[in-house]
Design an enzyme around this catalytic site. Structure first.
Site, PDB file in Angstrom:
ATOM      1  NE  ARG A 295      -4.222  -2.125   1.739  1.00  0.00           N
ATOM      2  CZ  ARG A 295      -4.686  -2.836   2.803  1.00  0.00           C
ATOM      3  NH1 ARG A 295      -4.813  -2.350   4.014  1.00  0.00           N
ATOM      4  NH2 ARG A 295      -5.988  -3.295   2.476  1.00  0.00           N
ATOM      5  CE1 TYR A 439      -1.689  -0.681  -7.717  1.00  0.00           C
ATOM      6  CE2 TYR A 439      -1.621  -2.459  -9.387  1.00  0.00           C
ATOM      7  CZ  TYR A 439      -1.173  -1.345  -8.708  1.00  0.00           C
ATOM      8  OH  TYR A 439       0.160  -0.726  -9.320  1.00  0.00           O
ATOM      9  CD  GLU A 440      -1.435  -4.640  -3.367  1.00  0.00           C
ATOM     10  OE1 GLU A 440      -2.005  -5.178  -2.460  1.00  0.00           O
ATOM     11  OE2 GLU A 440      -0.975  -5.393  -4.449  1.00  0.00           O
ATOM     12  N   GLY A 441      -6.427  -2.780  -1.970  1.00  0.00           N
ATOM     13  CA  GLY A 441      -7.423  -2.155  -1.440  1.00  0.00           C
ATOM     14  C   GLY A 441      -7.799  -0.831  -1.971  1.00  0.00           C
TER      15      GLY A 441
END
Length: 595
Positions: A295, A439-441
């Protein structure tokens, strides 16, 4: 326009603003003298500008190719560039010396990572995810696993991936179906399909180490029953070299809007051999080591693409002749003035620069706290470092990618119709950076994480520490007329952020939808305030340098761009505060079928 790494600004942040030399007494910083750091940055700039940047349009146009034998061919030139990356020693900058790394502070490695991502985001994702796999095994692997895998991952001789998402579950990993069946020899048979796996198959490394989330038979439902496994493409033999081919296949590649040079794979585990990392049913906590690093890396991608897009837009604005200045010709001997004379073009460029330079300071400042969380002998400093890393990670990821996308969009706007064509780089920057918001949350999930978990953690200790730090800065400069244009707006923004925090405490518990409705505005209010603090620190640093006789124009430029941020960007905090205080009532008023 060829990307030029912003070495001078990196040095300003590391040397002038963060004063990295003051930590030289700590073992983790012993090899990070500013002379050494400057040499690293100079060489990194050469490598990224001369080797990686020319391949960026190549990767965009060629993309990756899936082959019938389930292998993937990366774009022309990527293999040679990857070989040069490994031979140059760049992979080991931030890795542990025990596993072949150089052990430099993460904040130094971050500067190289930014340059690499600006030069070629798709290429840089391969080593970026490998380092994430390294970190997860370092945090939770057995000694045997560390000794086998970490030297290969630290050197980037082997690649790494994270296998989380499945066709039916992305954010809600508790729904995953990939199963793990224990075997008599202590291994597991892993079966299931994973999608959107970046670097899941490639021809750059001799082996790929997949970190796979799966559920052991009989494990609890939901996230409490998820375990983490090492599933290598080739099973290491007795000498630690790639041996038998594991039953892991790339079934195909996704057709994507951007990052064409990175292989985004559908991966099938067909009773593949895997090894448990850590304890059973504790895999998600361990994977979050990798995810949190990712992140921060994604926030960096937003910043990095913004930097590259801004550079292209600024050069175009200086060279493109169109129209005349409103106050009279500035290029009287030419047919028109360069468009940089027009106030609205300057607005877009200064908006961009204020976010980029403030965001870089925020990212590096947070990374330094992360280094101190591990390296400082002072328990209070370590605690503050851990608190800030947890609190700031969702802000950095979401704020820098949202704003990075806006910078890339403005860069296209500066280019006009030319930017909408593929003859200029603006289109690729805009397409590549868009995934970083997802992406990655996804960024909305980051906002929920901030208001739902991070604010309340340890009784709100982290955010209260941040408020107190800003208050102390403002109080220390009370009566300082030169710093007032920076400290005053900072104090106002901090008060608004504190008011928003109190509103969430009072209204979020009463109705959780209020917290959800306010979350994105709160995150942006937080990000704007954090950058205001960075610009105030920057102004303090620049004024001291000028008072000391420094003649480098960067210091005067910092004061101007900082004033611009305070007067033209930071006022958005008031709008975010007003919106978040309206709560959830109107957002939830319409029935679902009305949409």
């Amino acid at each position: 326009m060829t990307y030029q790494p912003p070495v001078r600004d990196h040095l300003f942040v590391l040397k002038d603003l963060l004063k990295l030399d003051r930590y030289a007494n700590l073992p983790a910083f012993a090899d990070a003298s500013m002379d050494t750091v400057e040499q690293i940055l100079d060489e990194a700039a050469k490598f990224t500008a001369e080797v990686l940047a020319p391949l960026n349009p190549v990767g965009d146009k060629q993309g990756c190719t899936w082959n019938p034998d389930f292998t993937v061919t990366t774009p022309k030139g990527f293999k040679d560039a990857y070989k040069a990356l490994v031979e140059g020693g760049w992979p080991g900058l931030g890795s542990e010396p025990a596993y072949g790394g150089q052990g430099l502070p993460h904040v130094v490695n971050l500067a190289f990572s930014e340059m690499s991502s600006s030069a070629n985001m798709a290429f840089s994702m391969y080593p970026g995810l490998t380092h994430g796999a390294y970190s997860a095994i370092l945090a939770g692997g057995s000694d045997e696993q560390k000794n086998l895998y970490l030297p290969k991952l630290a050197s980037f001789e082997w690649g790494g991936t994270m296998n989380l998402t499945e066709p039916h579950c992305g954010t809600d990993l508790g729904l995953l179906r990939t199963k793990a069946v224990p075997q008599a020899d202590g291994t597991y048979r892993i079966s299931g399909q994973k999608i959107w796996i970046s670097g899941g198959e490639q021809d750059l490394t001799e082996n790929i180490v997949h970190l796979v989330l799966a559920r052991i038979e009989g494990a609890p439902a939901g996230t409490r029953g998820i375990s983490l496994f090492i599933v290598p493409k080739f099973i290491p033999d007795a000498d630690g070299k790639p041996g038998l081919r594991n039953s892991v296949k790339c079934l195909g590649l996704e057709e994507k809007m951007g990052i064409h040079g990175n292989a985004t794979c559908v991966i099938s585990h067909e009773e593949a051999t895997g090894w448990l990392i850590g304890e059973e049913n504790r895999g998600l906590a361990l994977m979050f080591v990798m995810m949190n690093e990712a992140r921060l890396g994604v926030g960096l991608q937003g910043l990095a693409q913004a930097e590259a897009a801004y550079q292209a837009a600024a050069q175009f604005a200086r060279e493109r002749l169109q129209g005349r200045s409103l106050t009279g010709p500035k290029n009287p001997d030419g047919p028109a003035d360069p468009i940089i004379v027009h106030p609205d073009v300057r607005r877009m460029l200064l908006d961009s620069r204020a976010i980029i330079e403030g965001g870089r300071a925020f990212l590096f400042w947070t990374a330094l706290h992360g280094d101190l969380a591990q390296a400082s002998p002072d328990e209070a400093v370590r605690q503050k470092g851990h608190d800030y890393m947890a609190l700031m990670t969702p802000v950095l990821k979401a704020f820098l990618t949202d704003r990075g996308f806006r910078v890339c969009s403005d860069a296209m706007q500066v280019h006009g119709g030319s930017g909408f064509t593929e003859h200029f780089p603006a289109s690729q920057y805009l397409r590549d950076v868009r995934i970083a918001l997802i992406y990655e949350g996804a960024n909305g999930v980051q906002a929920l994480d901030l208001v739902g978990r991070k604010l309340a953690a340890d009784g709100g200790r982290a955010v209260m520490t941040f408020f107190a730090e800003i208050d102390a800065f403002v109080e220390a400069h009370a009566g300082d007329d030169k710093l007032a244009p920076y400290a005053g707006p900072l104090a106002t923004a901090k008060a608004q952020l504190q008011e928003a925090t109190m509103w969430l405490m009072q209204n979020g518990l009463a109705n959780p939808d209020n917290a959800g409705a306010a979350s994105t505005d709160y995150l942006h209010l937080f990000g704007l305030t954090a950058l205001a603090y960075m610009w105030a620190l920057t102004a303090e640093t620049a004024q001291a340098a000028i008072a000391g006789g420094a003649s480098d124009p960067i210091y005067a430029e910092k004061l101007t761009v900082g004033r611009y941020y305070m007067e033209r960007v930071l006022p958005d905090t008031a709008a975010h505060l007003a919106k978040l205080k309206t709560g959830a009532e109107l957002l939830m008023a319409l029935p679902a079928e009305a949409f």
